[in-house]
Design an enzyme around this catalytic site. Structure first.
Site, mmCIF file in Angstrom:
data_model
loop_
_atom_site.group_PDB
_atom_site.id
_atom_site.type_symbol
_atom_site.label_atom_id
_atom_site.label_comp_id
_atom_site.label_asym_id
_atom_site.label_seq_id
_atom_site.Cartn_x
_atom_site.Cartn_y
_atom_site.Cartn_z
ATOM 1 N N GLY A 12 102.924 51.165 53.855
ATOM 2 C CA GLY A 12 104.381 51.159 53.955
ATOM 3 C C GLY A 12 104.941 49.763 53.819
ATOM 4 O O GLY A 12 106.003 49.436 54.350
ATOM 5 N N GLY A 16 111.161 47.726 55.202
ATOM 6 C CA GLY A 16 111.272 47.929 56.636
ATOM 7 C C GLY A 16 110.231 47.230 57.486
ATOM 8 O O GLY A 16 109.929 46.047 57.313
ATOM 9 N N TYR A 155 108.748 65.777 61.894
ATOM 10 C CA TYR A 155 108.551 64.343 62.127
ATOM 11 C C TYR A 155 108.029 64.089 63.547
ATOM 12 O O TYR A 155 107.050 63.361 63.746
ATOM 13 C CB TYR A 155 109.872 63.611 61.903
ATOM 14 C CG TYR A 155 109.787 62.107 62.028
ATOM 15 C CD1 TYR A 155 109.221 61.338 61.016
ATOM 16 C CD2 TYR A 155 110.286 61.453 63.150
ATOM 17 C CE1 TYR A 155 109.151 59.955 61.119
ATOM 18 C CE2 TYR A 155 110.222 60.078 63.260
ATOM 19 C CZ TYR A 155 109.647 59.336 62.240
ATOM 20 O OH TYR A 155 109.584 57.966 62.360
ATOM 21 N N ALA A 156 108.675 64.709 64.534
ATOM 22 C CA ALA A 156 108.271 64.499 65.931
ATOM 23 C C ALA A 156 106.844 64.964 66.165
ATOM 24 O O ALA A 156 106.066 64.307 66.866
ATOM 25 C CB ALA A 156 109.229 65.232 66.868
#
Length: 246
Positions: A12, A16, A155-156
């Protein structure tokens, strides 16, 4: 230069938290493989940092073949695998449960949880085979794993799974000198959070005692700590970096 002589890989890395982590690990002396599915973004990270300590690499963390190639690349290029692995790649495909598609569930699972599993497994195996001690794996979970926000079931669930994966890996790899820890960021000023509706962001700011979004560098500093020998007895931890949001 607490990481001088160390080799790291960061997934990633194109934006970010991943990009900020590459910058800080390089600042602390490490050579860094900036891995991202978007090679152009990884190349921009290397360019922005502007030294020969950061090398971009295209990696799809959801693919065993791609992750295996990344392991082989690091060994070919540096004669050893990285001793620092930062699993920062992550995506969202939000939607309420009754409307959530199978594809959106599978896509988030493949990157966030399966990708973390593949990277952790393959690079830890390489460390063990090359007799590298003092290894550090840092996995990116999320405070959403504990807040359980409506509309983020996929996602969670993956981010909660990352915590469990981290705790088990820490127990299994400790005897090899490899520490494994997780970070649970709050709402951080990243491209992922930019697309969150303004109403939701304002609600988060009201609930956060510090009254602001976090900065990617504030997560990266904790990652740099976990990557270094300063955290030599920190293993199996899940560290919240949220400004107090709960």
């Amino acid at each position: 230069m607490v990481l001088l002589g160390k080799l790291a890989i960061v997934t990633g890395a194109g934006s970010g938290i991943g990009r900020a982590t590459c910058r800080l690990l390089a600042r602390d002396g490490a050579k860094v493989i900036a891995a991202d599915r978007n090679l152009r973004a990884a190349e921009q990270t290397a360019k922005d940092i502007g030294n020969d300590h950061v090398l971009p690499l295209e990696v799809n963390v959801a693919s065993l073949e791609s992750v295996s190639k990344a392991v082989n690349y690091s060994i070919t290029q540096f004669k050893q695998p990285p001793s620092i692995v930062v699993n920062s790649a992550g995506i969202t495909r939000d939607g309420y449960l009754l409307k959530l598609t199978e594809q959106d569930y599978d896509d988030v699972y493949a990157v966030n949880l399966k990708g973390t599993f593949l990277m952790t497994q393959q690079f830890a195996r390489a460390m063990i085979e090359h007799h590298i001690r003092n290894g550090s794996v840092v996995n990116m979970s999320s405070i959403v794993a504990r807040l359980s926000n409506p509309g983020q079931a996929n996602y969670a669930a993956t981010k909660a799974g990352v915590v469990s994966l981290t705790e088990i890996a820490a127990k299994e790899f400790g005897k090899f000198g490899i520490r494994v820890n997780a970070i649970l960021p709050g709402f951080i000023d990243t491209p992922m959070v930019e697309v969150v509706p303004e109403k939701v962001k304002q609600d988060v700011l009201r609930r956060c005692p510090m009254g602001r979004l976090g900065r990617p560098e504030e997560i990266a500093e904790v990652i740099a700590f976990l990557a270094s020998e300063k955290s030599s007895y920190v293993n199996g931890a899940a560290i919240e970096v949220t400004g107090g949001l709960n």
